[in-house]
Design an enzyme around this catalytic site. Sequence first.
Site, mmCIF file in Angstrom:
data_model
loop_
_atom_site.group_PDB
_atom_site.id
_atom_site.type_symbol
_atom_site.label_atom_id
_atom_site.label_comp_id
_atom_site.label_asym_id
_atom_site.label_seq_id
_atom_site.Cartn_x
_atom_site.Cartn_y
_atom_site.Cartn_z
ATOM 1 N N LYS A 7 -47.135 81.609 -55.625
ATOM 2 C CA LYS A 7 -46.654 80.851 -56.934
ATOM 3 C C LYS A 7 -45.456 81.708 -57.557
ATOM 4 O O LYS A 7 -44.515 81.220 -58.023
ATOM 5 C CB LYS A 7 -47.814 80.494 -57.576
ATOM 6 C CG LYS A 7 -47.421 79.562 -58.856
ATOM 7 C CD LYS A 7 -48.477 78.581 -59.319
ATOM 8 C CE LYS A 7 -49.501 79.415 -60.149
ATOM 9 N NZ LYS A 7 -48.765 79.806 -61.545
ATOM 10 N N SER A 8 -45.877 82.659 -58.144
ATOM 11 C CA SER A 8 -45.232 83.827 -58.753
ATOM 12 C C SER A 8 -43.818 83.834 -58.119
ATOM 13 O O SER A 8 -42.913 83.858 -58.840
ATOM 14 C CB SER A 8 -45.884 84.921 -59.272
ATOM 15 O OG SER A 8 -47.005 84.922 -59.941
ATOM 16 N N ARG B 276 -50.521 77.252 -75.726
ATOM 17 C CA ARG B 276 -50.527 78.594 -75.199
ATOM 18 C C ARG B 276 -49.564 79.433 -76.022
ATOM 19 O O ARG B 276 -48.516 78.738 -76.542
ATOM 20 C CB ARG B 276 -50.039 78.704 -73.817
ATOM 21 C CG ARG B 276 -51.290 78.204 -73.110
ATOM 22 C CD ARG B 276 -50.982 78.157 -71.471
ATOM 23 N NE ARG B 276 -51.196 79.553 -70.983
ATOM 24 C CZ ARG B 276 -50.891 79.793 -69.696
ATOM 25 N NH1 ARG B 276 -50.524 78.817 -68.661
ATOM 26 N NH2 ARG B 276 -50.816 81.067 -69.327
ATOM 27 N N SER C 158 -48.427 91.826 -69.189
ATOM 28 C CA SER C 158 -47.900 90.448 -68.851
ATOM 29 C C SER C 158 -46.817 90.392 -68.330
ATOM 30 O O SER C 158 -45.501 90.524 -68.637
ATOM 31 C CB SER C 158 -47.923 89.441 -70.318
ATOM 32 O OG SER C 158 -47.161 88.533 -69.835
ATOM 33 N N GLN D 260 -45.222 87.765 -67.306
ATOM 34 C CA GLN D 260 -44.433 86.537 -67.990
ATOM 35 C C GLN D 260 -43.565 87.198 -69.091
ATOM 36 O O GLN D 260 -42.278 86.845 -69.121
ATOM 37 C CB GLN D 260 -45.136 85.528 -68.404
ATOM 38 C CG GLN D 260 -45.699 84.792 -66.993
ATOM 39 C CD GLN D 260 -46.698 83.560 -67.459
ATOM 40 O OE1 GLN D 260 -46.892 83.232 -68.642
ATOM 41 N NE2 GLN D 260 -47.061 82.767 -66.606
ATOM 42 N N ASP E 128 -55.850 86.407 -62.474
ATOM 43 C CA ASP E 128 -55.861 85.166 -61.961
ATOM 44 C C ASP E 128 -57.183 84.769 -60.982
ATOM 45 O O ASP E 128 -57.737 83.663 -60.590
ATOM 46 C CB ASP E 128 -54.720 84.646 -61.155
ATOM 47 C CG ASP E 128 -53.711 84.507 -62.356
ATOM 48 O OD1 ASP E 128 -53.870 84.327 -63.283
ATOM 49 O OD2 ASP E 128 -52.469 84.244 -61.863
ATOM 50 N N ARG F 233 -60.333 80.492 -70.182
ATOM 51 C CA ARG F 233 -61.209 80.591 -68.933
ATOM 52 C C ARG F 233 -62.706 81.091 -69.134
ATOM 53 O O ARG F 233 -63.700 80.858 -68.317
ATOM 54 C CB ARG F 233 -60.256 81.311 -67.988
ATOM 55 C CG ARG F 233 -59.489 80.261 -67.122
ATOM 56 C CD ARG F 233 -58.325 81.172 -66.284
ATOM 57 N NE ARG F 233 -57.656 80.012 -65.588
ATOM 58 C CZ ARG F 233 -56.682 80.339 -64.939
ATOM 59 N NH1 ARG F 233 -56.292 81.556 -64.722
ATOM 60 N NH2 ARG F 233 -55.898 79.358 -64.462
ATOM 61 N N ARG G 281 -57.510 76.844 -61.349
ATOM 62 C CA ARG G 281 -58.397 77.872 -60.697
ATOM 63 C C ARG G 281 -59.691 77.551 -61.043
ATOM 64 O O ARG G 281 -60.690 78.227 -60.441
ATOM 65 C CB ARG G 281 -57.785 79.348 -61.347
ATOM 66 C CG ARG G 281 -56.539 79.559 -60.703
ATOM 67 C CD ARG G 281 -56.154 81.004 -61.003
ATOM 68 N NE ARG G 281 -54.673 80.987 -60.792
ATOM 69 C CZ ARG G 281 -53.860 80.971 -59.870
ATOM 70 N NH1 ARG G 281 -54.219 80.659 -58.725
ATOM 71 N NH2 ARG G 281 -52.439 81.035 -59.807
HETATM 72 C C1 S3P Z 1 -47.637 85.256 -63.758
HETATM 73 C C2 S3P Z 1 -48.174 86.048 -64.545
HETATM 74 C C3 S3P Z 1 -49.620 86.182 -65.202
HETATM 75 C C4 S3P Z 1 -50.522 85.135 -64.388
HETATM 76 C C5 S3P Z 1 -49.891 83.783 -64.043
HETATM 77 C C6 S3P Z 1 -48.539 83.951 -63.393
HETATM 78 C C7 S3P Z 1 -46.405 85.321 -63.398
HETATM 79 O O1 S3P Z 1 -49.648 85.590 -66.367
HETATM 80 O O2 S3P Z 1 -51.885 84.923 -65.024
HETATM 81 O O3 S3P Z 1 -50.734 83.121 -63.284
HETATM 82 O O4 S3P Z 1 -46.036 84.565 -62.332
HETATM 83 O O5 S3P Z 1 -45.365 86.060 -64.150
HETATM 84 P P1 S3P Z 1 -49.516 86.518 -67.750
HETATM 85 O O6 S3P Z 1 -47.865 86.834 -67.821
HETATM 86 O O7 S3P Z 1 -49.569 85.778 -68.924
HETATM 87 O O8 S3P Z 1 -50.136 87.792 -67.683
#
Ligand code: S3P
Length: 438
Positions: free
Chosen positions: A27-28, A128, A175, A177, A325, A356, A398
């Site tokens: 996914k990422s 969020r 993180s 993200q 995750d 979660r 999840r």
């Molecule tokens: C992700 C980063 C993670 C992960 C999410 C996907 C990404 O989140 O939990 O499912 O694709 O960069 P965080 O950046 O909030 O840790």
Amino acid sequence: MTKTKDTSLRIRPGRPLRGETEVPGDKSISHRVAMFGALALGTTRIRRFLPGADCLATVACLQKLGVGITWVAPTELLVYGRGLGGLQEPAEVLDVGNSGTTIRLLCGILAGQRFFSALTGDASIRRRPMERVTKPLREMGAAIFGRENACRAPLAICGQTGLLRPLHLVSQVASAQVKSAVLLAGLFAEGWTRVTEPCISRDHTERLLAAFGAQVIREDDGLTMAVAGFPELRGVDLEVPGDISAAAFLLVAASLVSGSAVTIRGVGVNPTRDGVLVVLREMGGDIRVENRREVAGEPVADITVKSAALHGVMIQGDIIPRLIDEIPVLAVAALFARGTTEIRDAGELRVKESDRIAVLAGELKKMGALVEELPDGLVVHGGETLRGAMVESHGDHRIAMALAVAGLLARGETTVRDTSCLDVSFPGFAFTLEKLRR
Ligand code: S3P
């Protein structure tokens, strides 16, 4: 296992999992290749793209930004890159659905544009925290507005007249993200933009940006990533590795259901994502990683798992981002392990698609589990017999899959309600599990 009309999933214990399978694309990585392909010159061909709801939201947002995208097969698409300066002002609000990666990474990209854009998503996304990206992006000079002073979506990003300023962000959270949003904004700033993390989060942005031609450096401290502004990105042709976060549900299910032996081919085993393998092995899991190879700058392997007697462990510290995750399904593994498992330093779980920690404790208790909630984790007492129950996904993919795995081991029938969210990351989850149990 049966899917009902009301999107519940009914699970009964029984047959072992046996055979070979693949899991959907990561996914990422799927999100990132589509986004970076849009910013590159030339065409990007993506094979084994995850056609889950989250990544489809990214595709739809890119299309609204003027990016041409053609599907050539159910999991293969072409992205016609527009170059760093080629995105267009969207005529509509960009809807990211349930996808945190889409909204946070797009914030980084849109912060550097000269046009107005607005982003929103579903109820979970609107709850969020967004300040973690909007604050550093504002420091770079972006004009971002949103609810609670840009802490929550909907967000609006007003076009820049000048360039963004490079930033050195010392982030309090590990993180990917946040790191990615700032590094992506750094593409639109002159000089080097840097992000230092408390411990390393998934590094797909760095690896992929480099594959597209950007200058990306990991500094000597091992925790700081730097990207140079205004690179010339060129389209790539790549296959997305299988998602280890999807594979994790099968790895735990096969570890727990006695008589199981499953091989999952072509799974991404990036060292920033492989914590589930480390912990399952530490718990006594029988896991072999073979045929290691590289796909799109990412390590990939075939993983064989056989059922084994597990024991409880401590899960904490630097490994947490490597398995963040996978904690829902590791908590389920812990329930059927001998002894107690403690999960700490995982407060981030409270701001995922659902809280979660609270949701896992609440739903697993309905099945008779002995689970204690901590502010930053869980204590799971293993070895109790679970009973089938009616449990809720809370709209979190999840959680739905972790509860389904618990149902494979519980006495009687388990019904997981509201499982349309499975499409977010693992369309075909129920089918894959059933195929292996045939
Ligand atoms: C992700 C980063 C993670 C992960 C999410 C996907 C990404 O989140 O939990 O499912 O694709 O960069 P965080 O950046 O909030 O840790």
